[in-house]
Design an enzyme around this catalytic site. Sequence first.
Site, PDB file in Angstrom:
ATOM      1  N   GLY A  98       1.196  -1.528  -0.230  1.00 43.02           N
ATOM      2  CA  GLY A  98      -0.123  -0.044  -0.170  1.00 43.02           C
ATOM      3  C   GLY A  98       1.042   1.038  -0.463  1.00 43.02           C
ATOM      4  O   GLY A  98       2.267   1.295  -0.520  1.00 43.02           O
TER       5      GLY A  98
ATOM      6  N   HIS B 167       4.077   1.989  -8.128  1.00 39.97           N
ATOM      7  CA  HIS B 167       3.474   1.498  -8.047  1.00 39.97           C
ATOM      8  C   HIS B 167       2.499   1.012  -9.186  1.00 39.97           C
ATOM      9  O   HIS B 167       2.137   0.499  -9.816  1.00 39.97           O
ATOM     10  CB  HIS B 167       2.538   0.994  -6.537  1.00 39.97           C
ATOM     11  CG  HIS B 167       3.115   1.519  -5.195  1.00 39.97           C
ATOM     12  ND1 HIS B 167       3.402   2.039  -4.879  1.00 39.97           N
ATOM     13  CD2 HIS B 167       4.160   0.034  -4.559  1.00 39.97           C
ATOM     14  CE1 HIS B 167       4.085   1.433  -3.348  1.00 39.97           C
ATOM     15  NE2 HIS B 167       3.843   0.561  -3.707  1.00 39.97           N
TER      16      HIS B 167
ATOM     17  N   SER C  29       7.307   4.411  -0.857  1.00 43.01           N
ATOM     18  CA  SER C  29       6.676   4.940   0.052  1.00 43.01           C
ATOM     19  C   SER C  29       6.641   6.138   1.419  1.00 43.01           C
ATOM     20  O   SER C  29       6.435   6.443   2.039  1.00 43.01           O
ATOM     21  CB  SER C  29       5.307   4.293   0.816  1.00 43.01           C
ATOM     22  OG  SER C  29       5.655   3.452  -0.273  1.00 43.01           O
TER      23      SER C  29
END
Length: 290
Positions: free
Chosen positions: A31, A37, A187
């Site tokens: 995530g 991504h 991230s």
Amino acid sequence: MDLPIFTTPSELGHYLQSHRSQAIGFVPTMGALHLGHQSLIDRARHENTLAVVSIFVNPLQFGANEDLDQYPRQLEIDRVICETAGVDALFVPTPESMGINNTLTQIIPPPLMLSGLCGRTRVGHFQGVATIVTKLLNIVQPDRAYFGEKDSQQLAIIRRIVTDLNIPVDIVGCPTLRAASGLAHSSRNQYLSPTGKSQAAVIYRSLQQARAVANSGEVHAPSILAAVMTELATVPEFELEYLELVDRHSLQSLDTVENSALLAIAGRIENTRLIDNIIIEPHRLNYDLE
Ligand code: PAF
């Protein structure tokens, strides 16, 4: 149509059962999706007829002193990103449904691939990655699975596991996406202040210095590494953890570069751990000029 979200392996398995005739592209993630991504998702969509993304912050790959609890979680934002990117199915399993407990069977990568780079300090990390990725590949059974080249040790280990365990999937490595400054998308970049982000640009700048030295025909590791160190010294706030020149498949340290080598670095800015790497090919430029 709304993007379907599955929270257990059996729900996802049931959905995939009726799509098995399609080419399935799979992007496993934790995530906090960013442009890197999205480039994996675009490629998975382009090369397959069905794209599946998983979001699972895998407790097995975080050490006791690492950022499991603080790791960015933004499921609703990630869902919208996936829907907009044309993902067909989102898998967001719970730790329970993934069978995470102290007695879980573990996949242990070859110890030689763990002795350097991130493996040296992140003890147990790649065992956790290997275990969860093997489980995810068995659950999704994709034709192709997509991983970023930024996590170069992870990628080499996953390729090796898939070969050693005869897992029928193509592992596709995808180039690192960078901000205009050269900073690799990650991230963890969201932990950095604007100043920290601009300081962190030294990481890629220093790798490029090494590439320039190698392109001029230098094949000796100490000289190539020295070029990185000189550039890193311009930003004293960067705390180097490691800088290594290794074979890109076996991850073993190299004294000289024959054909190509992986130049990998890790360090901290504002206490945020960042990694990056490039492939060095000293003879490539000469070869291109022939
Ligand atoms: O690269 C990552 O985000 C993770 O290590 C992965 C491959 C999703 C396994 O948890």
